[in-house]
Design a protein around this motif. Sequence first.
Motif, mmCIF file in Angstrom:
data_model
loop_
_atom_site.group_PDB
_atom_site.id
_atom_site.type_symbol
_atom_site.label_atom_id
_atom_site.label_comp_id
_atom_site.label_asym_id
_atom_site.label_seq_id
_atom_site.Cartn_x
_atom_site.Cartn_y
_atom_site.Cartn_z
ATOM 1 N N ASP A 138 -39.867 -22.264 7.619
ATOM 2 C CA ASP A 138 -41.000 -21.350 7.804
ATOM 3 C C ASP A 138 -40.621 -20.188 8.713
ATOM 4 O O ASP A 138 -41.045 -19.054 8.493
ATOM 5 N N MET A 139 -39.823 -20.472 9.731
ATOM 6 C CA MET A 139 -39.394 -19.396 10.618
ATOM 7 C C MET A 139 -38.487 -18.417 9.870
ATOM 8 O O MET A 139 -38.520 -17.220 10.119
ATOM 9 N N LYS A 155 -27.155 -22.337 14.808
ATOM 10 C CA LYS A 155 -28.334 -21.966 15.596
ATOM 11 C C LYS A 155 -29.633 -22.442 14.961
ATOM 12 O O LYS A 155 -30.617 -21.699 14.876
ATOM 13 N N ILE A 156 -29.616 -23.682 14.534
ATOM 14 C CA ILE A 156 -30.838 -24.318 14.058
ATOM 15 C C ILE A 156 -31.787 -24.477 15.239
ATOM 16 O O ILE A 156 -31.352 -24.684 16.359
ATOM 17 N N PHE A 157 -33.093 -24.378 14.973
ATOM 18 C CA PHE A 157 -34.058 -24.678 16.034
ATOM 19 C C PHE A 157 -34.192 -26.194 16.120
ATOM 20 O O PHE A 157 -34.924 -26.808 15.349
ATOM 21 N N ALA A 158 -33.469 -26.777 17.057
ATOM 22 C CA ALA A 158 -33.376 -28.235 17.119
ATOM 23 C C ALA A 158 -34.723 -28.939 17.258
ATOM 24 O O ALA A 158 -34.942 -29.964 16.627
ATOM 25 N N PRO A 159 -35.648 -28.421 18.092
ATOM 26 C CA PRO A 159 -36.907 -29.170 18.248
ATOM 27 C C PRO A 159 -37.904 -28.922 17.118
ATOM 28 O O PRO A 159 -38.985 -29.492 17.145
ATOM 29 N N LEU A 160 -37.553 -28.083 16.157
ATOM 30 C CA LEU A 160 -38.451 -27.830 15.037
ATOM 31 C C LEU A 160 -38.021 -28.676 13.838
ATOM 32 O O LEU A 160 -36.833 -28.964 13.674
ATOM 33 N N GLU A 212 -40.348 -26.487 9.482
ATOM 34 C CA GLU A 212 -40.679 -25.409 10.424
ATOM 35 C C GLU A 212 -39.531 -24.411 10.544
ATOM 36 O O GLU A 212 -39.754 -23.198 10.644
#
Lengths: 375, 235
Positions: free
Chosen positions: B99-100, B87-92, B96
């Motif tokens: 940082d999240m 569940k990586i934030f793909a567009p970040l 980032e």
Amino acid sequence: MQKASVSTTAPTLAHGPKTRLAWVGQGFLLILAVLALYIVVRNLIQDPVQFGQIIIGGLQLGFVYALIALGYTMVYGIVKLINFAHGDVFMVGAFVSFFSVTKFNLESWPAVVFPGLPAAVVVVIGTLTVILLSMIVCTVLAITIERVAYKPLRDAPRIAALITAIGVSFFLEYFGALKFVFTPEFIPYPSPFTVVTFYINNGIQMMVPGKPLPGHVVTFTSIFVIFIVATLLVQFLLQYLVHRTKIGIAMRATSFDKPAARLMGINVDQVISFTFAVGAAFAGLGGVLYAIAYSSIWTQLGILPGLKAFVAAVVGGIGSIPGAFVGALIMGLAENLTMGYISTPMRDAVAFTILILVLLIRPTGLFGEPEKEKA
Amino acid sequence: MLLEVQDLDVYYGAIHALQGISFNVEEGEIVSLIGANGAGKSTTLRTISGLLRPRHGSIKFRDQEITVIPAEKIVSLGISQVPEGRKIFAPLTVKENLDMGAYTRKDPVEIQQSMERVFTSFPRLKERLNQLGGTLSGGEQQMLATARGLMSHPSLLLLDEPSMGLSPILVEEIFRIIQEINAQGTSILLVEQNALMALSIAHRAYVLETGRIVLSGKASDLSQNSQVKSAYLGI
Ligand SMILES: Nc1ncnc2c1ncn2[C@@H]1O[C@H](COP(=O)(O)OP(=O)(O)OP(=O)(O)O)[C@@H](O)[C@H]1O
Ligand SMILES: [Mg+2]
């Protein structure tokens, strides 16, 4: 939503007859494009001043759409909801400023509180206060709408929230039309400051009231300049917000994957409220500027600009902030060129033709990425 | 006791996914939860981190009942979950994403320290700070997910199948890093299908079968248990 299904089903149909159909379609589009180009270029050569005037009007309309489209695109990005009430929030922004000017003379408060302040300073601060108040009211309104109408439906099928959004939109329009609210009439709008007109004739000149223009020249108003400044400022502000601030990055994270965002400690509800708030603030700003520029308001003034801003967001690629901006300019220009060179009633037809074409050719819009299936 | 789960019942609609499970994690431990597909391992972790609400039972973290606390607040108590499927934030970007991971923390100096610390475990991430999360390889994404989970400086790290989809060498590497993280003082609840690896680094383990705990004990004992051997270790 629908646009995604168009893109995913199209390739599976792309056998045999589809290719011939595509040929016909592409040929038709080509003819359309050539025709449009011909009309524009012929008129440009015949009357460059009129052309310049149309472009300025188109850009101004585009800026209005841009300010609304940002809210559409941001909200869609985060909750996948087309917030049809957004155009009506824009309308409320215009009305709030109307009341703060006519009922409370809010635009002249600096002169009352600090007598002796130079008139120019009074105008600037006063107008900014009027705008700010509208933005705040719109923000509060949008957060309330989100909490009351959309939040309870967040886990419901998307269509439920969509229909609710249409309901909220009607509510605002017809509640506003009540006698004791905004009335259903067209109301002349008193600008909080005097709009000045400039013309281009050996550089930029200011028009003196009462004195005729020196012949056939391109004119624009101070409102146009304010629109440019405001829209660019908003654009930069948003880029900064979304890429450089913690809450902005959290917005992008939330829009991508809400459960994962919660695991990071992100309060998803707050982020969603914040997104509605930011979008509404810009719509409020747009509403005030729109009212000043077009000097008449009524409770349904948000419908068409709202729809067209939505189209603009789709054209640019819904979810994309630069896309909303570019899409809005395209819409404004296309509409004004149509009005100038074809006919005024055609403007809406052209706007929605663009929507249909985009959905057919590139459903993800200019800047949009194909919607990915999440694991 | 760091984490104490008692008589937990979790439902998905009519599906009774967890049927009264109890277990605990002590300060400094690696505890592993093993079991077949659909046994309820991920459900357990999601309930601890607050994404799911149990119908009955209690989860106490440092003696505080956390089943009533929303997921986003549980992170700041010191529980961090590295979810199944990364569940990586793909567009970040990688930066980032990290940082999240530190979203709940305020002090930029401490955040920077945590970042340096995860870079010593995952040097590859440092080289790719500005790359988008979605463009990382599967192994790199697992590293990023683990690093992101560490950025909140948790006292309990919940890992859901960190070895999934990784090459054997990378699995070794990830498990070595898990031990390293544990040695630095973070307690770990490790969910794994790869029971052999899990039991080799865990102190204790629980075996979950269709929503019930059927076996528990020291990891070294369980790996000798004939039932476990035949069902989960393929020996
Ligand atoms: N969102 C859901 N809705 C309905 N049922 C679910 C949902 N998530 C999980 N389940 C069911 O709950 C049970 C436990 O699922 P869970 O994901 O916890 O298993 P798991 O042990 O993590 O399995 P795996 O090793 O395959 O990841 C399964 O029977 C599954 O089908
Ligand atoms: Mg699982």
